[in-house]
Design a protein around this motif. Sequence first.
Motif, mmCIF file in Angstrom:
data_model
loop_
_atom_site.group_PDB
_atom_site.id
_atom_site.type_symbol
_atom_site.label_atom_id
_atom_site.label_comp_id
_atom_site.label_asym_id
_atom_site.label_seq_id
_atom_site.Cartn_x
_atom_site.Cartn_y
_atom_site.Cartn_z
ATOM 1 N N ASN A 36 -11.842 11.408 -5.307
ATOM 2 C CA ASN A 36 -10.445 11.028 -5.078
ATOM 3 C C ASN A 36 -9.497 12.120 -5.545
ATOM 4 N N GLU A 93 0.815 -1.219 0.000
ATOM 5 C CA GLU A 93 0.000 0.000 0.000
ATOM 6 C C GLU A 93 0.848 1.268 0.000
ATOM 7 N N SER A 99 -5.915 4.871 -4.631
ATOM 8 C CA SER A 99 -6.058 3.459 -4.264
ATOM 9 C C SER A 99 -6.823 2.655 -5.307
ATOM 10 N N LYS A 120 -4.529 -0.146 -10.070
ATOM 11 C CA LYS A 120 -3.870 -1.433 -9.911
ATOM 12 C C LYS A 120 -2.831 -1.589 -11.014
ATOM 13 N N LYS A 154 -3.363 7.143 -0.783
ATOM 14 C CA LYS A 154 -4.726 6.638 -0.610
ATOM 15 C C LYS A 154 -5.684 7.150 -1.676
#
Length: 400
Positions: free
Chosen positions: A80, A13, A21, A24, A18
């Motif tokens: 985000n 992580e 997040s 990928k 964050k």
Amino acid sequence: MYVKRVFITDDFEEMMPKYLSFIKGVVDSDDLPLNVSRETLQQNKLLRVIKKKLVRKALDMLKKMSDEDYEKFYKEFGTNVKLGVMEDHSNRNRLAKLLRWQSSNSDDGLTSLTSYLERMKEKQDHIYFMTGTSRAECEKSPFVEKLLKKGYEVLYLVDPIDEYTVQNLPEFEGKKFQNAAKENLNLNESDKAKETMEVLGREFDTLLNGLKDKVLSSGIEKAVLSTRLVESPCALVASQYGHSGNMERIMKSQAYAKAGGADNSVQKKILELNPFHPLVKQLNTLYKADPESETAKDLANSLYDTALLRSGYSLRDTTAFSARMDKLLRRSFDVDAEAKVEIPPELDEEEEPKAEEESAEESASEESTAEETPAAEEAAPAEDAPAEEPAASEAPKDEL
């Protein structure tokens, strides 16, 4: 994560912040050592460089998306991006270019800050924005009346996180943000307009001082004449570092807000009056004639209460507001202010308890009658039954 094509971990992580997040991917490095512990690897300088490169690579990837694809992405992950502006100061400018908001320039669709700067008027030094719960609320706000009339573009920030985001983004490419609901709103007024406001200021000086020191002293910091209002009689403006109506509403709804406790978010506001509105002119006339006039005080308080609602704040004393509205309605429709509510006396009478006692006695007598009737019916068959015949005499004994 791979090192020299050797799988290391799929739970890393620390590699991405964050707010990213949702991304990928696979990372393969030839420079990280394999024969060290995880703790030592986390403190490796190369790892920090990889993290920095990954964030910038992700932001560049978002920047290169087509407008259609990015619009779909922003609907899902726009929050985000706004969180990134608040958390990642090193990439704040890159993230600011990815922000999208509704604008007065278009009825539908979102606009970027870069597009806003391209459409700015000459001598415009600020990026104007208005916060609220919906676009309709922002469009009808008294704070944007003059801005829209003069042709300035206003950004509509309707997401609860938007105002926090702008607070962490003081400027964009040299242009500072200006909340339309706060003081010091510069509208580039002409010298003639400034002279007119100075003359009006002297004419309304008695009223402005009276509202500040007497009539509304508990609710406002000061009263001034407004240059931002067009149709509205008045509005409540927050100080430069105070809370707007939208921010105050958000803070009151927070989980840590104490019900009935001291509310530190409630601050005194600046009351701006529209000197060209008929109600404000009438208030000035009434107050000059008699500063102790109840009519003038009721009008001033009513204007203040409506300004609270117009500006996005909540009423502190709804009972007093209702009482003032009752007075104004009575006065408007020529109803006697001393007229009382007349209630017919029969509506105050209570039902007498005798009726309940009589109904209870009747029900008790009915029950006793019902119990006696079956007993009588059982006794009747017993009386009507024929008497039993005497037993046959014993047969005579055989004679000897």
